[in-house]
Every structure is written in C-alpha cells, then in structure tokens.
Write a protein that holds these residues in place. Structure first.
Motif, mmCIF file in Angstrom:
data_model
loop_
_atom_site.group_PDB
_atom_site.id
_atom_site.type_symbol
_atom_site.label_atom_id
_atom_site.label_comp_id
_atom_site.label_asym_id
_atom_site.label_seq_id
_atom_site.Cartn_x
_atom_site.Cartn_y
_atom_site.Cartn_z
ATOM 1 N N UNK A 252 -14.104 3.276 30.096
ATOM 2 C CA UNK A 252 -13.160 4.375 29.936
ATOM 3 C C UNK A 252 -12.404 4.256 28.619
ATOM 4 N N UNK A 253 -12.093 3.044 28.213
ATOM 5 C CA UNK A 253 -11.402 2.848 26.936
ATOM 6 C C UNK A 253 -12.252 3.369 25.783
ATOM 7 N N UNK A 254 -13.544 3.103 25.839
ATOM 8 C CA UNK A 254 -14.430 3.590 24.789
ATOM 9 C C UNK A 254 -14.430 5.116 24.736
ATOM 10 N N UNK A 255 -14.422 5.758 25.911
ATOM 11 C CA UNK A 255 -14.388 7.219 25.962
ATOM 12 C C UNK A 255 -13.062 7.750 25.428
ATOM 13 N N UNK A 256 -11.961 7.144 25.835
ATOM 14 C CA UNK A 256 -10.643 7.538 25.327
ATOM 15 C C UNK A 256 -10.604 7.450 23.806
ATOM 16 N N UNK A 257 -11.119 6.341 23.249
ATOM 17 C CA UNK A 257 -11.091 6.168 21.788
ATOM 18 C C UNK A 257 -11.847 7.295 21.095
ATOM 19 N N UNK A 258 -13.024 7.583 21.610
ATOM 20 C CA UNK A 258 -13.858 8.607 21.005
ATOM 21 C C UNK A 258 -13.221 9.992 21.117
ATOM 22 N N UNK A 259 -12.755 10.330 22.313
ATOM 23 C CA UNK A 259 -12.227 11.666 22.547
ATOM 24 C C UNK A 259 -10.898 11.894 21.816
ATOM 25 N N UNK A 260 -9.995 10.927 21.875
ATOM 26 C CA UNK A 260 -8.699 11.107 21.213
ATOM 27 C C UNK A 260 -8.845 11.119 19.693
ATOM 28 N N UNK A 261 -9.769 10.338 19.182
ATOM 29 C CA UNK A 261 -9.987 10.329 17.732
ATOM 30 C C UNK A 261 -10.612 11.635 17.264
ATOM 31 N N UNK A 262 -11.645 12.088 17.965
ATOM 32 C CA UNK A 262 -12.347 13.297 17.526
ATOM 33 C C UNK A 262 -11.527 14.562 17.758
ATOM 34 N N UNK A 263 -10.754 14.606 18.841
ATOM 35 C CA UNK A 263 -10.006 15.808 19.167
ATOM 36 C C UNK A 263 -8.654 15.879 18.443
ATOM 37 N N UNK A 264 -7.982 14.712 18.296
ATOM 38 C CA UNK A 264 -6.596 14.735 17.828
ATOM 39 C C UNK A 264 -6.306 13.732 16.712
ATOM 40 N N UNK A 265 -7.325 12.973 16.282
ATOM 41 C CA UNK A 265 -7.160 11.931 15.265
ATOM 42 C C UNK A 265 -6.105 10.911 15.684
ATOM 43 N N UNK A 266 -6.125 10.534 16.961
ATOM 44 C CA UNK A 266 -5.181 9.561 17.514
ATOM 45 C C UNK A 266 -5.894 8.247 17.789
ATOM 46 N N UNK A 267 -5.220 7.142 17.465
ATOM 47 C CA UNK A 267 -5.754 5.809 17.724
ATOM 48 C C UNK A 267 -4.757 5.041 18.592
ATOM 49 N N UNK A 268 -5.239 3.996 19.247
ATOM 50 C CA UNK A 268 -4.382 3.175 20.102
ATOM 51 C C UNK A 268 -4.953 1.764 20.154
ATOM 52 N N UNK A 269 -4.196 0.856 20.749
ATOM 53 C CA UNK A 269 -4.594 -0.560 20.777
ATOM 54 C C UNK A 269 -5.533 -0.853 21.941
ATOM 55 N N UNK A 270 -5.058 -0.635 23.167
ATOM 56 C CA UNK A 270 -5.866 -0.881 24.363
ATOM 57 C C UNK A 270 -5.576 0.193 25.405
#
Length: 376
Positions: free
Chosen positions: A239-257
């Motif tokens: 799920x973390x991998x999906x969150x990283x991909x979706x938040x980056x592609x949709x909103x250019x947002x990054x996070x730690x964990x």
C-alpha cells in the motif's frame, strides 16, 4: 445473531447515507455509546456462537498474559477538542468537545520526562494542536532532547489561527504523523467529512515545502491509513508503494513512510458498525485473523498512555474505554513510578484483537515485518 443496534440508544441522522457529515459527537448526541462502560458491555457481551476472550486466544497459542518490556514512548492525549468529526474516531473528538489538558498536567508530564529516560513524547488528541499548551509541551520536550511526535489531522494546518503550525513544527524538528485514509478524495471524505481531502492535500504541500517527507530530509512525515469500512488493512509495504505513486503523480506530494492501522471497534467506529449491522461480523473477522506473531510487538508493551487529566493507561484504546492500569500500579502522572510501570501486567479485552489481527496494528503501523505477514 440478531443485530445489536436496538440494544444501544443511538440517534439516527436524517440521511443515513451521509453519516460522515454529522457535526456532533456521540456525547452531544446523548448516545449510550458515549459512555465507556456501555462500550465495554457491548464488546465483552456473550455472543452466539461464543467468541473467545483475548486472554483465551493468548493461552490457546501458548502465550502468556501481556506484560510491558519497558517505556520507550509516553503518549499523551491532550484533549478531545478537534476541528473534525470522523466516523472512525475512537476518541469521539469533535468541535463540540471541551476536554483539554491543563498547564499543571502538562508540567507534570515534562517533569516525568526530565526525571526518566523515555525517548519519545507522542502527542495526540483530538487535534492536539488546539490545546493551548501544545507548543509549550513541544518546546520543553525538545529542550530535553526528546523525539516529539505530533499526530496531526492535516486540516488543522489550514485553519485560521493555526496557519503558522508547519513552520513551528519544522523549527522544532517535530515528527508529523498525519492521517490520510486514502489517496482518493471520495474515499477520504466518506470517512473524515466533506472537503477534508482537499484541505489535507494543501496541508501536505505546505509540509513538503518545508522539507517534510523529502528524500534525505531529517523532517519526518509519516502518513496513516485506516480502512474506510469494516476490513483489515492490506500489506503495508504494498500500500505504501501505491500511495507513493498516486500522491506523486496526482499531487506531486512525497512522504517518509506509510503506517497502516486497524480501526478498533470503539466509540464512533463501534457506533458505525452497529448502525450498519456489521459489528458481529467485524469482531469475528478480528478474532479469526488473530496472529500470534504480532503479540511481541504490540505498542502497549513499550508505552504508557496519559489522558487529558493525567490518568495513566496501558494504551490510548484502553484510555477511551476507561480500562485503567492494574490495581497495584500508579494511577496518575503525579505518582509516576518508572520501574513498576516498565514491567507491569497489561489490561486487555476483546478490542485487543484489533491490534493482533492480520499484520498487526500499532501507532507505528503494521507490527509484522515483511515475509511473516498473515493474509487479511
């Protein structure tokens, strides 16, 4: 088994499909479930067919009763005032709550940190930032060299009177643990309220701009996923991998964990389960998914929880159910006894199946490491 909805006094909203937009806590609704004793009755009631108690599950798997192994975290709930009213909230927090930790209690907490080697102060609520002593607590704990965690709902960062919070948190290197139950707007708003997702994205962008969650940045930004409905979280890593991909592609947002946390059948989530006639099925799911591998790493074994009045508990969930420490233990922060608390026996109930189901659940996310996960 017939539904338990009729056994509990609840006030139905005018539109059952829009439960998530209710602006009142269970307390303000005058629901019986606002009473912790009533919640315990529902959880520990006799089921048909019979369901095991948590202590029985431990015994059946050759495990002893839970005991603490130290105190690495002092988690403090500074009050129930919040700018949101989420359907899954085990605190029953909201804008209509007024419980708030006093300065005297906050000072007693800092005194405990000054006298004992407890590495982490974990501040939660409600929206903890709305407590008038929040910033003082952060400043004092930081001066003591403690790791400070702020459990943030993100939208508070965009609220009038709190817009300088991101800069304050960054200045003191506070670790932000932020609730974002989905990267899809509709799913997030269904759990947390209309318009919450957009404000959460705005809050995340402000944190990112200050270095939070950026690669190689010391400013930690961890996101929290709670299932929207009566299900267990999926694999945290996947799920973390999906969150990283979706938040980056949709909103250019990054996070730690990303932390995945199971919804425990307490307070408003319990109310939601009863309304939808899912309580019995959800309890059965938690119990059938009991994973003995998780027991070693559940959060209560290395933390002490403090409520807004200074009373001590094994964890935040026990706090909300008003399940105090075992009788021989100190009951208040003013009587804090590190040696006794660090090896105490832990009070349990059927709600504890929520922390030991599947991959396990703690304030730091899934308990079980990759490779030993139990399918949900």
């Amino acid at each position: 088994m017939p539904t338990r909805l009729n056994e509990v006094s609840v006030h139905q909203p005018s539109d059952p499909q829009r439960i998530h937009t209710m602006q009142l806590s269970l307390l303000r609704q005058k629901s019986e479930l606002a009473n912790a004793a009533r919640q315990r009755e529902v959880l520990e009631d006799e089921f048909t067919p019979p369901l095991p108690y948590f202590t029985e599950a431990l015994s059946n798997n050759g495990l002893p009763r839970l005991t603490a192994t130290g105190i690495e975290v002092l988690q403090i709930n500074v009050g129930k005032l919040c700018n949101q009213t989420c359907t899954h909230c085990h605190v029953d927090a909201g804008p209509d709550r007024r419980e708030s930790m006093s300065r005297a209690t906050a000072e007693a907490i800092i005194d405990v940190l000054a006298r004992h080697d407890i590495p982490t102060l974990d501040i939660t609520g409600g929206a903890p930032e709305m407590n008038p002593n929040f910033r003082w607590l952060v400043e004092q704990a930081t001066l003591l060299g403690r790791r400070v965690i702020d459990r943030c709902n993100l939208t508070i960062l965009m609220a009038n009177g709190y817009r300088d919070l991101p800069e304050f948190l960054a200045e003191h290197e506070v670790e932000v643990v932020a609730s974002l139950p989905c990267y899809l707007e509709e799913n997030c708003d269904s759990q947390r309220g209309d318009g919450v997702f957009k404000r959460s994205i705005d809050g995340l962008r402000r944190l990112n701009a200050l270095g939070y969650g950026q690669p190689d940045s010391p400013r930690t930004l961890n996101l929290v996923y709670n299932p929207v409905g009566p299900s267990l979280p999926p694999s945290q890593a996947a799920l973390e991998a999906t969150y990283r991909s979706e938040l980056k592609s949709r909103y250019d947002i990054v996070f730690t964990n990303l932390h995945t946390i199971t919804n425990l059948p307490i307070s408003r989530f319990l109310d939601d389960l009863l309304r939808s006639d899912q309580f019995d099925n959800y309890m059965q799911k938690l119990i059938e998914s009991f994973n003995p591998v998780t027991v070693e790493g559940v959060m209560c074994r290395t933390m002490v929880s403090v409520d807004w009045q200074g009373h001590l508990f094994d964890c935040d969930f026990n706090q909300m159910l008003n399940i105090g420490l075992s009788p021989e233990q100190p009951r208040h922060i003013s009587d804090f006894d590190f040696e006794s608390l660090a090896s105490r026996g832990i009070q349990t109930g059927r709600h504890c199946f929520g922390c030991t189901a599947g991959n396990g659940s703690s304030c730091q996310g899934a308990v079980v490491k990759i490779g030993t996960e139990k399918p949900a």
